[in-house]
Design a protein around this motif. Structure first.
Motif, PDB file in Angstrom:
ATOM      1  N   ASN A 193       0.843  -1.200   0.000  1.00  0.00           N
ATOM      2  CA  ASN A 193       0.000   0.000   0.000  1.00  0.00           C
ATOM      3  C   ASN A 193       0.876   1.247   0.000  1.00  0.00           C
ATOM      4  O   ASN A 193       1.472   1.595   1.013  1.00  0.00           O
TER       5      ASN A 193
ATOM      6  N   LYS B  81       1.207   6.515 -12.231  1.00  0.00           N
ATOM      7  CA  LYS B  81       1.038   5.245 -11.512  1.00  0.00           C
ATOM      8  C   LYS B  81       2.308   4.406 -11.589  1.00  0.00           C
ATOM      9  O   LYS B  81       2.784   3.880 -10.572  1.00  0.00           O
TER      10      LYS B  81
ATOM     11  N   GLU C 203      -2.999  -6.561 -14.635  1.00  0.00           N
ATOM     12  CA  GLU C 203      -3.327  -5.383 -13.822  1.00  0.00           C
ATOM     13  C   GLU C 203      -2.085  -4.901 -13.090  1.00  0.00           C
ATOM     14  O   GLU C 203      -1.409  -5.673 -12.406  1.00  0.00           O
TER      15      GLU C 203
ATOM     16  N   THR D 127      -1.126  -3.297 -10.313  1.00  0.00           N
ATOM     17  CA  THR D 127      -1.181  -2.846  -8.922  1.00  0.00           C
ATOM     18  C   THR D 127       0.209  -2.964  -8.323  1.00  0.00           C
ATOM     19  O   THR D 127       1.087  -3.646  -8.868  1.00  0.00           O
TER      20      THR D 127
END
Length: 577
Positions: free
Chosen positions: A330, A477, A547, A549
């Protein structure tokens, strides 16, 4: 001189009260409660609650209800105190004064009982799991014991198994590696002190506007709140049940009452109006991150209210499958994460309670553990469950404690709070130290160009991780993801004397389609962003198009470094123009 009428009325009321009290004292308490002389404490308390609710003056306006209510209270006062009950059975008087029609001189079990000359303080543990502490005066404390036979029907005096919902935090508890100091298996340790021996009776707190703003509103603690006025009915019945529940759930739930006659501003602020009947609410976090009031409309008994409380405990912990779980990375928000391992099939109530208290400070997970050989447990050295694992803001995982053992709800929550506060404190210190350190050189991920390609992703690098983007949002990102991963690999010593063993860079996919065609004929035109791992010395590469992430990107890089990713040969040597 005549006696004033007011004095006569007052004297009459006093005399009537004395007569009622004396009458109540002379009645057989067993007959009043409708139980036999061998009745257990569970039977006695159950009978008392049923009758007191039926004849309470607030609920029953029939003639004689007041007298009956006093008789019930007096009978319960005698039979719920083991010393008074023993005296009544022996002498027919709870104070031990022999009288005509004395009780059962053989005792309830057929044996004569003797009372010593020491202080009048007895301890009795009934077979139904409730423990009664008798002492000076009429004060008594009840608490639930983890040991003992729960009775023929497995219920406590309220007909409700508290252990299933609140007391037993970890279901079976027990050892995962042979040791027996982890958790508990439904019974207290020999000689362990019960909560009734070290906690004071729970009282219902008077809640004012100041109290509500400081201790209730958005504090992460679940509250039961009784709203009433002097004219409202049912206050005392609800208050009695509320006190029982608050005592049983001490630590997870707090109790308060609001007098809307005195606290009109508070009642108006919460949008409540109290008519002819008092109203009971729970202030909880079961549906949102902010506290909200939910009205209780069930039966006026402890069992129903406890179930209601269970349903409204906080739900900030995510239930996961431990066989597939890994801590997510995170970046934002940069909060520490905690993971509870237990043998419970559902999220433990204690864990739900503390998740509310730390809801904006930690990220919570929990899982059921059945297999001690799981990789996560082995890697962190977990030998006993319940266990608590933490992941700090640097991404390092550590065992905070295993073999956690608690005696009751309050002590369990206190133990968990202590562990979490200590972990949080260490993370704050870690964050403070990081803020003081200058940003390491090379932390900014460079954009690949013809002029810096050889220096960044040339043969000096064993592998170059390239984030390919086609929009500003994608670039931001990828820069965040690669920046964090690059710091972790640098910390783990991924440097060589000749430069970076692992290099990280960004590439504009719209402007460098020819470069991408060296790896794939289509130039990855159908993808908005991707990760390209290029080994210039060997002319081989791997690509991640799923994806992007933080968790997936970190897994891809880790697999690449471990040799678990299959590499392909480039179509031609990539060149930037």
């Amino acid at each position: 001189m005549g006696i004033p009428i007011r004095s006569l009325l007052l004297a009459s009321l006093v005399l009537s009260s004395i007569v009622l009290h004396v009458t109540a004292k002379t009645l057989d308490p067993y007959k009043v409660l409708g139980v036999d002389k061998n009745a257990s404490q569970r039977d006695i308390k159950k009978a008392f609650h049923k009758l007191s609710l039926k004849y309470h003056p607030d609920k029953n306006k029939d003639k004689g209800a007041q007298q009956k209510f006093e008789e019930i209270n007096n009978a319960h006062e005698i039979l719920s105190d083991e010393e008074k009950r023993k005296n009544y059975d022996l002498y027919g008087d709870e104070n031990g004064n022999p009288g005509i029609g004395g009780g059962n001189f053989g005792g309830r079990d057929g044996h004569t009982h003797f009372t010593g000359s020491g202080p009048r303080n007895t301890y009795f543990s009934s077979g139904d799991g409730w423990q009664t502490m008798g002492g000076q005066g009429n004060g008594k404390t009840f608490s639930f014991s983890f040991g003992g036979n729960p009775g023929a029907d497995g219920a406590n005096p309220f007909g409700f198994d508290i252990g299933d919902v609140f007391s037993n935090m970890f279901a079976g508890g027990g050892s995962m590696g042979g040791s027996q100091h982890g958790g508990f298996a439904g019974s207290a340790r020999p000689g362990a002190r019960t909560s009734s021996q070290h906690t004071s009776p729970v009282t219902i707190q008077e809640v004012t506007m100041q109290t509500f703003n400081k201790e209730v509103a958005d504090q992460g603690i679940t509250w039961l709140l009784l709203f009433y006025t002097k004219q409202a009915n049912g206050q005392f019945v609800l208050e009695s049940v509320l006190e029982d529940v608050a005592r049983s759930l001490d630590g997870a739930v707090r109790a308060g009452k609001v007098n809307c006659d005195n606290e009109k501003a508070l009642c108006k602020k919460t949008g409540l109006s109290v008519g002819k009947t008092a109203r009971l609410f729970i202030y909880s976090y079961s549906t949102t991150e902010k506290g909200s009031l939910h009205e209780y409309s069930g039966d006026n008994d402890a069992k129903s209210l406890k179930i209601f409380c269970q349903e409204h405990l906080p739900r900030f912990s995510k239930r996961v499958d431990i066989r597939q779980f890994s801590f997510p990375s995170n970046a934002l928000p940069n909060l520490p994460q905690v993971f509870l391992l237990s043998t419970k099939k559902d999220t433990p109530a204690m864990w739900r309670a503390v998740s509310g208290m730390f809801r904006n400070r930690l990220i919570f997970y929990d899982a059921e553990v059945k297999d001690a050989s799981l990789p996560l447990l082995k890697r962190l050295g977990v030998k006993n469950v319940p266990a608590l694992i933490g992941r700090n803001i640097n991404g390092e995982e550590q065992l905070l404690k295993d073999g956690i053992s608690v005696k009751d709800l309050r002590s369990g929550i206190k133990e968990l709070k202590t562990l979490l506060e200590s972990f949080e404190k260490k993370n704050k210190k870690l964050a403070s130290n990081q803020a003081k350190k200058p940003e390491p050189k090379g932390n900014k991920i460079p954009l690949l160009t013809a002029s810096n390609f050889e220096e960044t992703c040339g043969e000096k690098a064993s592998v170059c991780i390239i984030g390919v983007f086609k929009s500003n949002k994608g670039r931001e990102k990828l820069e965040t993801v690669l920046s964090e991963i690059s710091q972790k690999t640098l910390i783990r010593g991924q440097r060589s004397n000749s430069g970076n063993a692992i290099a990280y860079a960004l590439l504009d996919g719209n402007k460098q389609s020819a470069f991408l065609s060296s790896f794939d004929k289509s130039g990855y035109k159908s993808y908005d962003d991707l990760l390209l791992a290029y080994k210039p010395r060997r002319g081989r590469f791997a690509v991640h198009t799923g994806e992007l992430t933080m968790e997936e990107a970190e897994r891809f890089v880790a697999s690449l470094l471990n040799g678990d990713v299959q590499l392909s040969a480039t179509r031609q040597k990539p060149v930037l123009r």
